[in-house]
Design a protein around this motif. Structure first.
Motif, mmCIF file in Angstrom:
data_model
loop_
_atom_site.group_PDB
_atom_site.id
_atom_site.type_symbol
_atom_site.label_atom_id
_atom_site.label_comp_id
_atom_site.label_asym_id
_atom_site.label_seq_id
_atom_site.Cartn_x
_atom_site.Cartn_y
_atom_site.Cartn_z
ATOM 1 N N GLU A 200 49.126 32.222 40.634
ATOM 2 C CA GLU A 200 48.078 32.117 41.848
ATOM 3 C C GLU A 200 46.944 33.297 41.253
ATOM 4 O O GLU A 200 45.841 33.013 41.561
ATOM 5 C CB GLU A 200 48.689 32.363 43.020
ATOM 6 N N LYS A 201 47.592 34.623 40.960
ATOM 7 C CA LYS A 201 46.665 35.598 40.600
ATOM 8 C C LYS A 201 45.610 35.024 39.549
ATOM 9 O O LYS A 201 44.336 35.342 39.454
ATOM 10 C CB LYS A 201 47.345 36.863 40.057
ATOM 11 N N ALA A 202 45.997 34.408 38.502
ATOM 12 C CA ALA A 202 45.153 33.935 37.396
ATOM 13 C C ALA A 202 44.207 33.004 38.063
ATOM 14 O O ALA A 202 43.175 32.927 37.496
ATOM 15 C CB ALA A 202 46.168 33.334 36.185
ATOM 16 N N LYS A 204 42.899 32.708 41.017
ATOM 17 C CA LYS A 204 41.985 33.342 41.913
ATOM 18 C C LYS A 204 41.043 34.082 40.726
ATOM 19 O O LYS A 204 39.826 34.013 41.100
ATOM 20 C CB LYS A 204 42.595 34.555 42.561
ATOM 21 N N MET A 205 41.418 34.550 39.759
ATOM 22 C CA MET A 205 40.511 35.286 38.787
ATOM 23 C C MET A 205 39.524 34.076 38.072
ATOM 24 O O MET A 205 38.360 34.468 37.919
ATOM 25 C CB MET A 205 41.204 36.172 37.798
ATOM 26 N N ARG A 351 52.431 33.400 30.785
ATOM 27 C CA ARG A 351 53.200 32.795 31.962
ATOM 28 C C ARG A 351 54.474 32.743 31.274
ATOM 29 O O ARG A 351 54.805 32.151 30.270
ATOM 30 C CB ARG A 351 52.728 31.639 32.267
ATOM 31 N N MET A 357 50.159 36.269 34.426
ATOM 32 C CA MET A 357 49.270 37.272 34.385
ATOM 33 C C MET A 357 47.728 36.535 33.735
ATOM 34 O O MET A 357 48.011 35.700 32.795
ATOM 35 C CB MET A 357 49.381 38.474 33.777
#
Length: 388
Positions: A200-202, A204-205, A351, A357
C-alpha cells in the motif's frame, strides 16, 4: 560427462547454461537469436539514451567465455515422453541426458493488439516505439497511452515495471526537451490497483508520482479493444492516443502448450520446488516458461529466473552424485526486487513476506541502474564475479 540441453537464450537460459557448466556438465544452449537481449536496460532505447546494439550481448562471446556450446536454431517441438526436441533447421535431437526448458512466454492477444507496441516485445518493436516517439517530437505535440494487462489464469505473469519505467523516462525526456506541456500522457490498466503487489505504501507513492508528472490514470476497467488511435475500455471509455505502448500479460509459450509436458491451464510448465517438471525426471523448467507458486504478490523477474537456473544446476549435480548436499528449491527466493528507473533518478522497489517498500533515489537511482547494465554484461562474459 552428462549432456544437458538448455532451450532458450534469454536471461534464465543463459544463467542456467553457465551454472551447469560450472558443475562440470557438457552443456549446449539453443537459441533462436544470436544474442542475449538485456531487457532491463532496453527501457532507454525509446528515448535514445542507448542504442539497440548496447542492449545486446553476442551469445557466441558468452559461450566462448563460459565454455558451453551454442546452437542458433528455433525450437519448434518438445516431447517429454521421448526426451527429445525438434529444431526448425536441423531437426530432432534426442541425444541429451537432461533438458532444461527456458523458452520464455508469449503474450495474450487482445482485440486490435496490432495497434500497440510493447516495451517487452521484440527488439525491433522497441525500435518502433522510438521511431513513433521521434515523429511526435518532430511534430511538437501528441497523446501517448501507456498500459499493461493481466492474466486471470496466471496472475504472476504481469510485466508492469518496464511500462512504468519507459513512461517515466519519456516524461522526463519530453521535459528536458521543453515540450512536455504539449503532450498528454495517460496510464491505463484493467486491475483496480496496478502496482499493489509492492504494498500500500508503494501504491500511494506511485500515485503521487503520477500526479506530480501530470500523468492521467485510468484503472479498474477491462480493455475492450485497441484501434489505430485509441484504447477502448469495457464501459466504452475512449483514450485517444497517437502512440499506444502496451504490454499484455504473459501466456504459455506455444511450444510448451503443444507439448506433452505437465502444464497449467494457461500453458505454463508445472514444476516442483526443485524446478523439475512434474512427472518428468530429466526435464526442468526455468523462468517465464514456468508457473510460479507462492504468495499472491509473486511476480516473474529476471533475478528469480537466474536463481532457478542455478538451483537447477545444483539439483542435477546432486542427483548425479557430482556433489553432496540437499536439493534446493526456488520458492524461498521469491521476492520482488527492482530498481525502477525514471530517467532522472529512480526508486528501489522490494517486496517479501515481511517487507514492502518503494524507496525514492533521486539522481543516484539512474546512475545505479546504468552501472548494473555494465556489471551484467561483464559478468555474463566472465570478466567479473556474480553478485548474488
Amino acid at each position: 560427462m552428462k549432456k544437458i540441453a538448455v532451450l532458450g537464450g534469454g536471461i534464465g537460459g543463459v544463467e542456467t547454461a553457465i551454472a551447469l557448466k560450472k558443475e562440470g556438465f557438457n552443456v549446449e544452449l539453443f537459441s533462436d537469436r544470436e544474442y542475449l537481449f538485456v531487457y532491463p536496460i532496453s527501457i532507454w532505447i525509446p528515448t535514445g539514451e542507448i542504442t539497440l546494439e548496447k542492449a545486446k550481448i553476442p551469445l557466441e562471446e558468452i559461450a566462448r567465455a563460459r565454455g558451453f556450446k551454442l546452437t542458433v536454431d528455433k525450437v519448434v517441438e518438445i516431447s517429454g515422453k521421448n526426451s527429445s526436441f525438434t529444431l526448425e533447421k536441423t531437426g530432432k535431437r534426442d541425444d541429451f541426458d537432461y533438458i532444461v526448458v527456458a523458452l520464455g512466454q508469449t503474450k495474450l492477444k487482445h482485440k486490435g493488439i496490432e495497434n500497440t507496441l510493447s516495451v517487452c516485445g521484440s527488439p525491433e518493436e522497441i525500435l518502433q516505439i522510438k521511431s513513433r516517439l521521434d515523429s511526435l517530437i518532430t511534430k511538437g505535440k501528441g497523446k501517448i497511452a501507456f498500459g499493461f494487462g493481466g492474466n486471470p489464469k496466471a496472475t504472476e505473469a504481469v510485466r508492469g515495471g518496464p511500462v512504468f519505467e519507459v513512461m517515466f523516462n519519456v516524461h522526463n525526456y519530453l521535459k528536458k526537451l521543453g515540450i512536455r506541456e504539449n503532450f498528454e500522457i495517460t496510464f491505463f490498466a484493467p486491475m483496480p490497483k496496478p502496482g499493489a503487489r509492492l504494498g500500500e505504501k508503494a501504491l500511494k507513492m506511485m500515485d503521487m508520482m503520477l500526479k506530480k508528472m501530470n500523468i492521467k490514470k485510468i484503472t479498474g476497467k477491462k480493455i475492450k479493444e485497441f484501434t489505430q488511435n485509441s484504447v477502448v475500455l469495457e464501459d466504452d471509455t475512449v483514450i485517444q492516443a497517437d502512440l499506444i505502448v502496451f504490454t499484455p500479460a504473459g501466456d504459455g509459450h506455444p511450444v510448451v502448450k503443444s507439448s506433452d509436458l505437465t502444464k497449467t491451464e494457461a500453458g505454463f510448465l508445472k514444476i516442483e520446488d526443485t524446478c523439475q517438471v512434474v512427472g518428468f525426471d530429466n526435464i526442468y523448467g526455468v523462468g517465464d516458461s514456468t508457473s510460479i507458486d507462492g504468495p499472491d504478490w509473486r511476480a516473474k523477474q529476471g533475478h528469480l529466473a537466474e536463481m532457478m537456473g542455478m538451483i537447477t544446476a545444483h539439483n542435477i549435480a546432486v542427483k548425479e552424485g557430482i556433489k553432496t548436499g540437499k536439493l534446493k528449491g526456488y520458492k524461498e527466493h521469491i521476492n520482488i526486487m527492482c530498481l525502477m528507473d525514471t530517467g532522472n533518478g529512480g526508486a528501489l522497489a522490494y517486496r517479501s513476506d515481511s517487507k514492502a517498500m518503494l524507496l525514492p533515489m533521486p539522481v543516484v537511482g539512474h546512475l545505479m541502474k546504468k552501472a548494473w547494465g555494465v556489471y551484467y554484461r561483464l559478468n555474463k562474459l566472465g570478466k567479473v564475479p556474480k553478485i548474488i
